[in-house]
Motif scaffolding. Sequence first.
Motif, short mmCIF file in Angstrom:
data_model
loop_
_atom_site.label_atom_id
_atom_site.label_comp_id
_atom_site.label_asym_id
_atom_site.label_seq_id
_atom_site.Cartn_x
_atom_site.Cartn_y
_atom_site.Cartn_z
N ARG A 1 9.52 2.30 -53.11
CA ARG A 1 8.25 3.93 -52.16
C ARG A 1 6.80 4.04 -52.30
O ARG A 1 6.31 3.64 -51.44
CB ARG A 1 9.19 4.86 -52.99
CG ARG A 1 8.52 6.60 -52.46
CD ARG A 1 9.01 7.06 -52.82
NE ARG A 1 7.86 8.71 -52.00
CZ ARG A 1 8.24 9.63 -51.81
NH1 ARG A 1 9.19 8.72 -50.66
NH2 ARG A 1 7.30 10.39 -51.01
N ALA B 1 6.17 1.29 -49.55
CA ALA B 1 6.19 2.08 -48.10
C ALA B 1 5.10 2.75 -48.03
O ALA B 1 4.93 3.20 -46.78
CB ALA B 1 7.24 3.09 -48.34
N LEU B 2 4.40 4.39 -48.72
CA LEU B 2 3.52 4.69 -48.20
C LEU B 2 2.34 4.06 -48.41
O LEU B 2 1.28 4.93 -47.50
CB LEU B 2 3.38 5.85 -49.92
CG LEU B 2 4.32 7.12 -50.64
CD1 LEU B 2 4.25 7.62 -51.91
CD2 LEU B 2 5.05 8.02 -48.74
N ARG C 1 1.71 1.05 -46.90
CA ARG C 1 1.90 0.82 -45.56
C ARG C 1 1.78 1.29 -44.88
O ARG C 1 1.19 1.36 -43.80
CB ARG C 1 3.23 -0.07 -45.32
CG ARG C 1 2.93 -1.70 -46.44
CD ARG C 1 4.08 -2.01 -46.72
NE ARG C 1 4.93 -2.52 -45.87
CZ ARG C 1 6.52 -2.31 -45.69
NH1 ARG C 1 7.30 -2.40 -47.08
NH2 ARG C 1 7.07 -2.28 -44.31
N ALA C 2 2.04 2.84 -45.01
CA ALA C 2 2.56 3.65 -44.02
C ALA C 2 0.93 4.79 -43.71
O ALA C 2 0.59 4.90 -42.82
CB ALA C 2 3.45 4.53 -44.01
N GLN D 1 -1.29 2.81 -42.27
CA GLN D 1 -1.42 3.47 -40.56
C GLN D 1 -2.00 4.28 -39.59
O GLN D 1 -2.79 4.58 -39.15
CB GLN D 1 0.18 2.83 -40.16
CG GLN D 1 -0.14 2.83 -38.29
CD GLN D 1 1.35 2.66 -38.31
OE1 GLN D 1 1.79 2.00 -38.39
NE2 GLN D 1 2.00 2.56 -36.49
N ASP D 2 -0.93 5.33 -40.25
CA ASP D 2 -1.85 6.61 -40.09
C ASP D 2 -1.20 7.32 -41.50
O ASP D 2 -0.33 8.02 -42.18
CB ASP D 2 -0.10 6.62 -39.26
CG ASP D 2 -1.01 8.30 -38.33
OD1 ASP D 2 -1.59 9.17 -39.24
OD2 ASP D 2 -0.69 8.62 -37.64
N VAL E 1 1.18 10.59 -43.17
CA VAL E 1 1.40 10.27 -43.93
C VAL E 1 1.66 11.77 -45.01
O VAL E 1 2.03 12.61 -45.82
CB VAL E 1 1.05 9.28 -45.22
CG1 VAL E 1 1.55 9.25 -46.79
CG2 VAL E 1 1.82 8.43 -44.26
N LEU F 1 3.93 14.56 -43.92
CA LEU F 1 5.02 14.23 -44.17
C LEU F 1 5.25 14.74 -45.71
O LEU F 1 5.96 14.27 -46.48
CB LEU F 1 5.81 13.06 -44.27
CG LEU F 1 5.72 12.36 -42.49
CD1 LEU F 1 6.15 11.51 -42.74
CD2 LEU F 1 6.72 13.35 -41.85
N VAL G 1 3.14 14.27 -48.38
CA VAL G 1 2.30 12.97 -49.58
C VAL G 1 1.04 13.48 -50.25
O VAL G 1 -0.11 13.65 -49.25
CB VAL G 1 2.63 11.40 -48.91
CG1 VAL G 1 1.88 10.67 -50.16
CG2 VAL G 1 3.97 10.95 -48.79
#
Lengths: 233, 624
Positions: B169, B172-173, B175-176, B179-180, B184, B187, B189
């Motif tokens: 996880r 994923a955070l 890499r997310a 990008q933006d 994040v 959402l 985080v």
Amino acid sequence: MLQVADLHAFYGRAHILHGISLEARAGEVVALLGRNGAGKSTAMKAIMGLVPPARGMVSFGGKRIERLPPYRIARLGLGYVPEERRIFTELSVMENLEVGRQAARTGVPTWTEEKLFALFPNLARMRERPGGRMSGGEQQMLTIARTLMGNPSCVLLDEPSEGLAPIIVEEMANSIRALKGEGVSVILCEQNLHFALGVADRAYIIEKGQIRFGGSMEELAANDSLREQYLSV
Amino acid sequence: MTLASIIIQLLNGLAAAASLFLVSAGLSLIFGVTRIVNFAHGSLYMLGLYGAYSLIQFFGRTPLGFWGAVVLAALAVGLVGILIEVLVLRRIYRAPELFQLLATFAVVLVIKDIALFTWGAEDLVGPRAPGLSMAVEIMGRRIPAYDLVLIAIGPVVLGALWLLLTRTRWGALVRAATQDREMVGALGVDQARLFTSVFFVGSVLAGLGGALQIPREPANLELDLAIIADAFVITVVGGLGSIGGAFLAAIVIGVAKAFCVGIGSVTWFGFEVSFSKLTLVVEFLIMALVLVVRPYGLLGKPQAAQRAAEPAPRLQVPSWTFALVWLALLALVPLAADRYTTILLTDIVCFALFAVSLHFIMGPAGMVSFGHAAYFGIGAYAAGLLLKRFGLPMEAALLLAPLIAGLFAIVYGWFCVRLSGVYLAMLTLAFAQISWSVVFQWDSMTGGSNGVFGVWPSAWLSDKTAYYYLALVLCGAGILFLWRVLFSPFGYALRAGRDSPLRAEAIGIDLRGFQWAAFALVGALAGLAGAVYAFSKGSISPSSISIAQSTDGLIMVLLGGVETLTGPVVGAAIFTWLRDVVARNTEFWRAVMGGVILLIVLLFPQGLVGGLKALVVRWREQRA
């Protein structure tokens, strides 16, 4: 559930919101209508803390949130679905959902990937596909699903029908009705009055950063001059 | 070359690539998520070497002691990274990106002096790795067993990072957020915690890269900027944010360097070509080549759109009265001041022009340069060499030097204006390093590491006061000229290009051509500053062209503030004066300077002049 009073917001030096007030009750679908540039998206960003409000009050579930950073607001159970969708293009569908995951909350539906795939069957067929290789409609579903992974009690939905094929718009309307059925409140921004009439309980009309009308969908449908003045292009 | 020696050089290169990869992967990770170009990353690598050195002494030279020390040193460096993130960077994530850069420069200065205080100025030679100090025979050649271990560690770390980024996880955070990061946050985080964790992982990688080098290279205080230049080159060649790209680039560059050492001198068509001298340059040549062919690096993608920049504030022309009053004041100073002050003022005047020329290119023209010292140094060397080697009179040397610096800027600029953003900044750094290593190694012409001596002005300028007036006139004219140009159609076109390249080109501005011209212009004026400086000192050393000189210039500009015209002048004056005062009183002047800069960064995120202006405005509003 969500209450907004006298909210002002700026983009740089431009004064966009001139004191808007609105409300959404538990389990209600509320439409925020207005033309392009009226301030709908800014209102959502200001509520979410993405554009810091300059003045005014926002309360969510009885808690003041107008000074909180976005992540704290999201963790209180307020979900945000941006107009531009903002899918993580490098991440797969499953990973996009993972980023949105939050702990379960009492009193609101808990979403899992499988439950979301039941709501958006298209997504179930592309679990490992990168977000960048999906159609606009699929991305729109993914961005809503991603927000639902946070188990929100209320969702801010910015222009869910924009740029979608009519059949997808119809699916979107069904999804919103399904959310309402689960007891999730929804505030949606729309330019598409027809779409809003199909899903919303109440509506506000925003024009030049101010609320010009608030009332039931029946009142709005009956009032031709109102629609003419603020919504027709 | 025989097959055996080719294989040996290949293995040498792969062993060197391991540390390069670790450091670059950490830098790339941190940049991806936080968008901060962390100059202090090299300092973390340096701390890794020092830390491993001390811990091995503490644990004893056993295999367990050695590997325990390496791992602990890496983790300790990770904690230092957390400290830097929490104490400094977290407070300025909303400040302009260039200001974050300034903060990381300050951290470089502070860490260098902490290392000096703790471990002293002498190089510290670490032990060989216990149990691995023997050599393995491969095709009749002997290669250290430790090198073979290093060759294995690179892919292992690459694999571990890949798993971490794609199977967890956290990955994923990360890499997310690359990008933006705003989305994040929306959402749910907590960005601050994510950033801290990324900083920890990136710093551990830097520390590990350093600690693993201790059997191969002595710990010393120059490693921080040396490795950061390498790491920049590798991340840029591989593609910013691409871990796999960093791995590939580290191997390409590590191997290329090893071959340059291995080949030595070769005679081609009667010319002797020294490949070993190319070692310092080869990575920059590779980078320049890669960037021209693939502007986003080998495995990189076009950079994600940065968050919408605030519109740049209006530039205010300093009025003629303002400029003349200051010039008059400065002209009167030598009447009252002593010789020492006059010399210091001469330095300040030179650095003011240097800073103003850097500001011109990075502020209004929107092209950040990490290698502006190239033109300052080339100007200085051109002046000195024309005088000493070519026997020109001082006056002619002084006038020709800026033209030569401008010529180099035309050549370097041709490559640079093809890029933008961080890639452009890195390429300017590459050209500065190429210039530096040529100067550093061309003993017969430049005097190598000793530099050029006896670069004194003609008799009529030998008096310090007379020379001060010359510096004041030349540099003052240069500064006023650059300011004037900003308000010419040329200046407007540059600013339009900075604010919106697409729209500027759509209305018919040949943006690339204009930017190229701007490069040449500021190169020539930085060269003038360097030439005036050279004659005031009487000698030139390669440090005038070094990364440290480039970062000094950046500190001056950023300290004063990019958003005003007078800022760089104020920044140059304060920096030069402060360094002089502090360096006379303590050996640890860098730490003091770094501390002052950090204070300023945290208190005035708009730069000194911008911050003071804001204070004045607030004060007036309160009175009104």
